[in-house]
Motif scaffolding. Sequence first.
Motif, PDB file in Angstrom:
ATOM      1  N   PHE A  87       1.372  -0.794   0.295  1.00 17.28           N
ATOM      2  CA  PHE A  87      -0.472  -0.248  -0.253  1.00 17.28           C
ATOM      3  C   PHE A  87       0.658   1.384   0.230  1.00 17.28           C
ATOM      4  O   PHE A  87       0.958   2.102   0.886  1.00 17.28           O
ATOM      5  N   THR A 126       0.661   4.076  -1.258  1.00 22.83           N
ATOM      6  CA  THR A 126       0.460   5.466  -1.181  1.00 22.83           C
ATOM      7  C   THR A 126       0.099   6.496  -0.114  1.00 22.83           C
ATOM      8  O   THR A 126      -0.098   6.594   0.983  1.00 22.83           O
ATOM      9  N   ILE A 127      -0.639   4.602   0.505  1.00 23.30           N
ATOM     10  CA  ILE A 127      -1.655   4.876   2.137  1.00 23.30           C
ATOM     11  C   ILE A 127      -0.233   5.086   3.374  1.00 23.30           C
ATOM     12  O   ILE A 127      -0.708   5.338   4.367  1.00 23.30           O
ATOM     13  N   ASN A 184      -7.118   5.406   7.366  1.00 29.53           N
ATOM     14  CA  ASN A 184      -7.194   5.110   6.238  1.00 29.53           C
ATOM     15  C   ASN A 184      -7.830   6.592   5.842  1.00 29.53           C
ATOM     16  O   ASN A 184      -7.698   6.346   4.507  1.00 29.53           O
ATOM     17  N   PHE A 185      -8.335   7.891   6.096  1.00 25.94           N
ATOM     18  CA  PHE A 185      -7.896   8.889   5.709  1.00 25.94           C
ATOM     19  C   PHE A 185      -9.587   8.677   5.264  1.00 25.94           C
ATOM     20  O   PHE A 185     -10.045   9.188   4.375  1.00 25.94           O
ATOM     21  N   GLU A 186     -10.566   7.347   5.341  1.00 30.52           N
ATOM     22  CA  GLU A 186     -12.344   7.591   4.071  1.00 30.52           C
ATOM     23  C   GLU A 186     -12.814   8.008   5.067  1.00 30.52           C
ATOM     24  O   GLU A 186     -13.762   9.112   4.781  1.00 30.52           O
ATOM     25  N   GLN A 238      -5.171  15.610   2.132  1.00 28.36           N
ATOM     26  CA  GLN A 238      -3.637  14.980   1.574  1.00 28.36           C
ATOM     27  C   GLN A 238      -4.221  15.386   0.529  1.00 28.36           C
ATOM     28  O   GLN A 238      -4.598  15.359  -0.392  1.00 28.36           O
ATOM     29  N   PHE A 243      -6.871  -0.742  -1.308  1.00 26.59           N
ATOM     30  CA  PHE A 243      -8.166  -0.980  -0.272  1.00 26.59           C
ATOM     31  C   PHE A 243      -7.968  -0.488   0.910  1.00 26.59           C
ATOM     32  O   PHE A 243      -7.480  -1.056   1.127  1.00 26.59           O
ATOM     33  N   PHE A 282      -8.143   4.131  -2.047  1.00 34.33           N
ATOM     34  CA  PHE A 282      -8.127   4.905  -0.825  1.00 34.33           C
ATOM     35  C   PHE A 282      -8.284   6.155  -1.386  1.00 34.33           C
ATOM     36  O   PHE A 282      -8.072   6.925  -2.466  1.00 34.33           O
ATOM     37  N   LYS A 283      -8.869   7.360  -0.358  1.00 32.36           N
ATOM     38  CA  LYS A 283      -9.583   8.445  -0.962  1.00 32.36           C
ATOM     39  C   LYS A 283      -8.746   9.146  -2.175  1.00 32.36           C
ATOM     40  O   LYS A 283      -9.222   9.102  -3.434  1.00 32.36           O
ATOM     41  N   PRO A 284      -7.093   9.831  -1.290  1.00 28.60           N
ATOM     42  CA  PRO A 284      -6.604  10.557  -2.237  1.00 28.60           C
ATOM     43  C   PRO A 284      -6.748   9.387  -4.243  1.00 28.60           C
ATOM     44  O   PRO A 284      -6.557  10.606  -4.613  1.00 28.60           O
ATOM     45  N   LEU A 285      -6.648   8.636  -4.395  1.00 26.94           N
ATOM     46  CA  LEU A 285      -6.632   7.902  -5.428  1.00 26.94           C
ATOM     47  C   LEU A 285      -7.505   8.121  -5.583  1.00 26.94           C
ATOM     48  O   LEU A 285      -7.881   8.418  -7.227  1.00 26.94           O
TER      49      LEU A 285
END
Lengths: 320, 368
Positions: A250, A252-253, A280-282, A320, B290, B301-304
């Motif tokens: 992961f 980017t995460i 997870n910034f959701e 972000q 995910f 992932f939200k920024p993506l």
Amino acid sequence: MMSEHLCKIDIGDIDLTDQRYQISFSNENIAFLGQSIRETGMIHPPMVRPLNNQYIIVSGFNRIKASIYNKKDTILVYTIKPDADEYQCLLKSITAISFKRQLSQAELIRSIKLLNKFLDEKQMADKSAAIFNMELNAIFIKDLLNIANLPEPALELIHKGNISFKTARRMQFFQQETIKSFLNIFSKIKASNNKQLEIIQYIEEISKRDAISMEVFFQNHEIQKIILNEKSEPLLKTKLIRENLYKLRFPTIFKTRQKVQRKINNLKLGNTIKFVPPENFESQNYSISFNAKNYIEFKANIKTLNNVLENQKLEEVFNQ
Amino acid sequence: MKIHQLFIDNACTRNDEVDYIISKLNIEPQWVDNSQPVYDFINNDSDPILKAKKTLFLTKNRGAVIKECPGTSFYTCCDYTILHTGTFCTMDCSYCILQAYFHPPILQYFTGLETFGQNLEQIFTKNQIFRIGTGEYTDSLIWEKITLQPKFLVEQFATQNNSLLELKTKTTNIESLLDLDHNGKTIIAWSLNTPDVISSEEKGTASLKSRLEAAKRVEAKGYKLAFHFDPMVIYPGCEEQYQKVIHQIFKYVHPENIVWISIGSFRFMPRLKQVIEKRFIDSTICYGEFILGLDNKMRYFKPLRIKLYRAIIETIKEYDPNILVYFCMEDEEVWEKSFGFFPKRVGELGNLLDKSAVRHCGLNSLFL
Ligand code: SF4
């Protein structure tokens, strides 16, 4: 009807190299067992089978080793009639353990592998209560057989708890070389079942995603460095491997989390105030909390927060 | 996917509709009292899902014929209405949620055009705008070649002015629709994806080019259009690829005939992953970044997601800033960061879509 008789034999007459009936794993603390035998005597004498002017061990491998440790020349054993066949001896060897205590998973797998020379899964399932002192179904036995066919040192690692049953079952679908690489990793770390499965899953997914074989993945420099580091403890290695795999799986995460954490650290909130971004910034739920033992501490925290409000970096945490 | 086996529920009346299907399929049907023999037939196979795609079960819809689309409280919903014409699909997209939705999935086609007619009649008399689609639990046009249903529906909708019918598809099955008097009340919608995704994940569907050619043909016959970029898949170079698809759209059709474009990225119930891994061993679609969404589905992932959405929206708006682009199942932050606004009020997104429907399809604006 087969029977055994109790007699004293020379330990030198036992062929210690013949391990065809060995179900149990070597006891690392043979000194303890030796001491126990010295104190209380041999409560359960080992069982041996006469063969070619020697004896081979049917059960009691560790007890015989402990007697050697105790520098004994002779030992009290049950000897099986010379005409007993392989299958009967094997049954003796398994039931000698299974009706004394529950077989460990590794012992069960080993037993099933040996028994498979004489019985298929269905037959083993039918006789399971009589042999293993527990009911097993044929599908489960098939699984155990597959695991039994994993390369060395899989069984040893199951015995030591380095790999779980589920992990072993998961690995059976991989190529031999891949399994060996996983066994190498698991022999060097100490991870719970879930963590083992996570490690396998991440490696598999990264390899598929990047269209490389898992073998190529195992050459990954970082992973190799962690595994080969003789100085670090298995638990630390586990942590580092998991972190690395997460970073690769992961990217980017991982980077975002690090970036946000850096920004939060830059706010210099001190040790008492916790600023937690959404998981997870959701969601958009950022939380901030502090503990205060008294009014002065409470006021100090509020003051810190007020100062942070003036810090332009605060807003960046939310973007972000 | 070719139909190999036809089961017909004894509850279905043997009439023109059923005879038409039998004659088109040219398969001796097996009449059954209930769905059990169908389940047994499918479940006997090593890949029941694949088997189900080749096994058609003509039956009656015993549940609600018309129902509201099941949205969630965490992500904005578009207040869509579903006309339940059948379940499952003959195409084989790796990501298809229907594989994990039904246990096991059955390829059902609900007979009884008169039942649909009666249910629709009740909708048509209401003083309210309805956007009705058949493509929620199946593809809207998979049966176009062998049934009278699409034609029937288009003609039903042509007679009224408060509802539009959206036929959503990945096929090019449009022949029987071309010469119908649709009165502008049917829009034909294509789910689009990049050629990479179509070839790797959408087995048995039409190519991008064929879908757009079909869109051009129905547009020429006066049908309005819609496009759905859902599920968008994130992979290296995907932004450019999706932008190329958008350029392609406008090479084939005119922006003023597009009623809406929806966008949404791949999301899935966690249990779908196992199905995909088992059935599509070469697929890497589940190996993106995910996270578990608030609706308990895996989402990028939200920024993506936001990064990809922004690029796509910008490209669409370059062609026509007035095209209604909306998200299927996204939250306030994604809307704000991608569009600069969020349809906050309950029903606000639905209202935007209704307005576009009224404008493009000549529905009665008094019902807005
Ligand atoms: S076209 Fe739609 S319904 Fe058919 S398999 Fe693909 S995703 Fe599923």
